[in-house]
Design an enzyme around this catalytic site. Structure first.
Site, short mmCIF file in Angstrom:
data_model
loop_
_atom_site.label_atom_id
_atom_site.label_comp_id
_atom_site.label_asym_id
_atom_site.label_seq_id
_atom_site.Cartn_x
_atom_site.Cartn_y
_atom_site.Cartn_z
N ARG A 49 0.80 -1.19 0.11
CA ARG A 49 0.09 -0.07 -0.05
C ARG A 49 0.79 1.33 0.25
O ARG A 49 2.20 1.32 0.16
CB ARG A 49 -0.82 0.14 1.16
N GLY A 50 0.13 2.42 -0.20
CA GLY A 50 0.99 3.70 -0.34
C GLY A 50 1.28 3.84 -1.93
O GLY A 50 1.61 2.94 -2.52
N ALA A 51 1.01 5.15 -2.35
CA ALA A 51 0.70 5.53 -3.64
C ALA A 51 2.07 4.93 -4.50
O ALA A 51 2.05 4.28 -5.38
CB ALA A 51 0.57 7.03 -3.75
N ARG A 87 -6.94 -0.30 -7.09
CA ARG A 87 -7.35 0.67 -6.12
C ARG A 87 -7.39 1.93 -7.01
O ARG A 87 -6.80 2.25 -7.84
CB ARG A 87 -6.31 0.60 -5.07
N GLN A 192 -2.61 2.23 9.95
CA GLN A 192 -1.10 2.53 9.38
C GLN A 192 -0.32 3.40 10.01
O GLN A 192 0.99 3.18 10.09
CB GLN A 192 -1.55 3.12 7.92
N ASP A 233 -1.99 10.72 -2.56
CA ASP A 233 -2.42 9.71 -3.29
C ASP A 233 -2.48 10.33 -4.52
O ASP A 233 -2.33 9.63 -5.63
CB ASP A 233 -3.52 8.91 -2.72
N ASN A 243 -5.40 12.52 0.04
CA ASN A 243 -4.74 11.80 0.96
C ASN A 243 -5.41 10.88 2.22
O ASN A 243 -6.75 11.00 2.08
CB ASN A 243 -3.75 12.67 1.69
N LYS A 244 -5.09 10.30 2.86
CA LYS A 244 -5.69 9.31 3.76
C LYS A 244 -6.76 10.13 4.59
O LYS A 244 -6.43 11.43 4.76
CB LYS A 244 -4.79 8.65 4.86
O1 MRU Z 1 -4.71 3.15 2.18
P1 MRU Z 1 -3.48 3.41 1.89
O2 MRU Z 1 -2.66 2.97 3.22
O3 MRU Z 1 -2.69 3.02 0.73
O4 MRU Z 1 -3.05 5.07 2.00
C1 MRU Z 1 -1.94 5.58 1.86
C2 MRU Z 1 -1.74 7.18 2.07
O5 MRU Z 1 -2.84 7.67 2.33
C3 MRU Z 1 -0.62 7.86 2.04
O6 MRU Z 1 -0.56 8.82 2.83
C4 MRU Z 1 -0.27 7.91 0.51
O7 MRU Z 1 -0.25 6.84 -0.37
C5 MRU Z 1 1.20 8.49 0.27
S1 MRU Z 1 2.33 7.27 0.67
C6 MRU Z 1 3.73 7.68 0.49
#
Ligand code: MRU
Length: 343
Positions: A49-51, A87, A192, A233, A243-244
């Site tokens: 996970r994470g962009a 996703r 997370q 993201d 973002n999250k």
């Molecule tokens: O749902 P996730 O855990 O994939 O969400 C990730 C985020 O919101 C991060 O802040 C974003 O992807 C940046 S990661 C360097």
């Protein structure tokens, strides 16, 4: 058990190897993925996970699709599409899948070459963001040799192969001996922050505290952090940032408290084809993650829930966007169009 060293995902022996993020912090386990269905499953359930990380994984997903079906066949296209759509919010996934798949006519070696280039570029981008972000924080924070930074979700090496985005900046500040404290919001529903960011901060020997999500705005309003550092993201052309979930409330509170709110994201997350935050598809992950905490129900049976995984922070609440090749000072009326990336 093998370790991936500094990296949190990599390619070896025709397989994608990832640290299973659903098992941390209790168990460090490497998943070996050799087919598209398993990769799609790993992306959907946030094992990776994470962009930036899902962008890199998606690139290798195209290589897996070619291994399974041969590059160019109809089944190849369907497999690529399934990775691309695993996703929706982070632009990196679709973008990197498209970038690698564009070389399908050149054969499997070209696909692997491109996927490895995506991986290497993200590693280099993380290092560059760390440097640029730390320099900006030094400029923005008056006691720059004693920085308390608040962050959300996980934006470290787990989210970006190595080092990461916002957490990579915090790591650089720590390496420079200037980090007083990192404050990580736990980041419900999937924790997370509590599970992954705390794990990374512990491994880097940084001073940190975890807080419940609702404490973030309150701590900011009392001046208990000098800066908010978040990832992204997707960054829209007008500077709005997805973002999250919870990021927007931190941005509102940071503005109220006159604390800088800085977004750190690689150029691979900047999407000039999405005009503004309104056009960003926000993933809804369903009720289960809200009504259960790590498998234990916390609500009366049958309770419904809303579970938007991301929110949009409007550009006007953002002090600056730091990428691997530019710093855009939105607080000084700079825009993603007026400040070009440095080559
Ligand atoms: O749902 P996730 O855990 O994939 O969400 C990730 C985020 O919101 C991060 O802040 C974003 O992807 C940046 S990661 C360097």
């Amino acid at each position: 058990m093998t370790d991936l060293g500094e990296r949190t995902l990599d390619w070896a022996g025709g397989r994608l190897r990832i640290v299973d993020q659903t098992r941390l912090p209790d168990t460090y386990e490497i998943l070996e993925i050799d087919n598209v269905a398993d990769l799609v499953d790993a992306i959907r359930r946030l094992a990776v996970r994470g962009a930036p990380a899902i962008g890199v994984a998606g690139g290798f997903g195209v290589v897996l699709a070619a291994q399974e079906h041969g590059a160019g066949a109809e089944q190849f296209a369907a497999a690529v599409e399934s990775v691309r759509g695993a996703r929706p919010t982070a632009v990196n996934l679709a973008r990197m899948v498209d970038r690698v798949a564009a070389r399908a006519t050149e054969g499997p070696d070209a696909l692997l070459e491109e996927a490895l280039a995506v991986r290497d570029e993200e590693i280099a981008a993380s290092r560059a963001m760390g440097r640029r972000g730390a320099a900006l924080v030094e400029e923005l924070v008056s006691e720059a040799d004693s920085v308390t930074a608040l962050t959300i979700c996980n934006t470290g090496g787990l989210a970006a192969v190595e080092r990461g985005t916002a957490l990579g900046v915090i790591r650089t500040i720590h390496e420079q001996g200037r980090l007083a404290l990192a404050i990580a919001t736990e980041t419900r529903p999937l924790l997370q922050g509590a599970r992954l960011t705390a794990w990374e901060l512990e491994r880097m020997g940084a001073p940190y505290r975890v807080i419940v999500d609702a404490a973030g705005p309150a701590l900011l309003s009392r001046g208990m952090a000098d800066v908010v550092l978040t990832g992204a993201d997707r960054v829209a052309a007008n500077g709005d940032v997805a973002n999250k979930i919870g990021t927007f409330s931190l941005a509102l509170a940071a503005r109220y408290a006159a604390i800088p709110f800085v977004v750190v994201a690689p150029e691979s997350t900047v999407d000039m084809e999405t005009p503004s935050g309104d056009a960003i598809h926000i993933e809804d992950r369903g009720a289960d993650e809200v009504v259960n905490v790590r498998g234990t129900p916390i609500t009366p049976e049958g309770t419904g829930a809303l579970n938007p995984a991301f929110d949009v922070t409007p550009a006007e609440l953002i002090t600056a966007i730091v990428t691997d090749s530019r710093v855009v000072r939105l607080d000084r009326d700079e825009t993603l169009r007026s400040v070009s990336p440095e080559p």
